[in-house]
Design a protein around this motif. Sequence first.
Motif, PDB file in Angstrom:
ATOM      1  N   GLN A 130       0.837  -1.198   0.000  1.00 48.26           N
ATOM      2  CA  GLN A 130       0.000   0.000   0.000  1.00 48.26           C
ATOM      3  C   GLN A 130       0.871   1.247   0.000  1.00 48.26           C
ATOM      4  N   GLU A 131       1.966   1.208   0.771  1.00 43.00           N
ATOM      5  CA  GLU A 131       2.880   2.347   0.787  1.00 43.00           C
ATOM      6  C   GLU A 131       3.529   2.547  -0.580  1.00 43.00           C
ATOM      7  N   HIS A 132       3.825   1.451  -1.288  1.00 42.69           N
ATOM      8  CA  HIS A 132       4.366   1.585  -2.647  1.00 42.69           C
ATOM      9  C   HIS A 132       3.375   2.337  -3.529  1.00 42.69           C
ATOM     10  N   ARG A 133       2.109   1.958  -3.445  1.00 45.90           N
ATOM     11  CA  ARG A 133       1.095   2.621  -4.264  1.00 45.90           C
ATOM     12  C   ARG A 133       0.947   4.097  -3.872  1.00 45.90           C
ATOM     13  N   ASP A 134       0.938   4.370  -2.558  1.00 47.51           N
ATOM     14  CA  ASP A 134       0.810   5.751  -2.097  1.00 47.51           C
ATOM     15  C   ASP A 134       2.006   6.594  -2.549  1.00 47.51           C
ATOM     16  N   LEU A 135       3.198   6.031  -2.433  1.00 46.82           N
ATOM     17  CA  LEU A 135       4.400   6.757  -2.854  1.00 46.82           C
ATOM     18  C   LEU A 135       4.403   6.990  -4.357  1.00 46.82           C
ATOM     19  N   ASP A 136       3.907   6.038  -5.102  1.00 44.75           N
ATOM     20  CA  ASP A 136       3.831   6.187  -6.545  1.00 44.75           C
ATOM     21  C   ASP A 136       2.911   7.359  -6.907  1.00 44.75           C
TER      22      ASP A 136
END
Length: 165
Positions: free
Chosen positions: A78-84
């Motif tokens: 989820q953090e990967h998606r948010d950072l993206d």
Amino acid sequence: MTATDIFRKNHRTIRKALVSLDRALLMEAPNWAIIAKNLASYLEIELREYWGSEERWIFKPLAETGTDAAGVVAQMEQEHRDLDVRLNEFKALTRCPIGSDIAPLVREKGVALVKEFLHHMFLEEEVGFTLAEERLGQTYLEEAADRVLLLKEAEKGLEEPAAID
């Protein structure tokens, strides 16, 4: 060498880029806008490949080791998606010339992006990678490292040669 070693090394490279961006934004270097634009593009390219390998070779198998690990993995993904999303917002801000009207917003978003990335990488290293090393074991992580390195080598072969005029 293990896959987590490779990803920690990647983190060091990404961390250097983030620190350069942070310094340029906070110190308002004369060429900060160019640095912001270049580093936004670099991070986008670097992270696309990196996150895919990390999720495939570490997080997916880790999630299969138990519900607690699956929860950690879900948070990291989820953090990967948010950072993206945040990186894309920052990149969009740096796409056009940065005038005095949007400069404060670019700085604010850039500094926030750096903080989020650094926090995320810390959590990955201290929680995600540590748990992966405990649950997946040395043998698996060494085999995964071989696959990651093979993918990096294959990637080099896909690059176009320099143009000769």
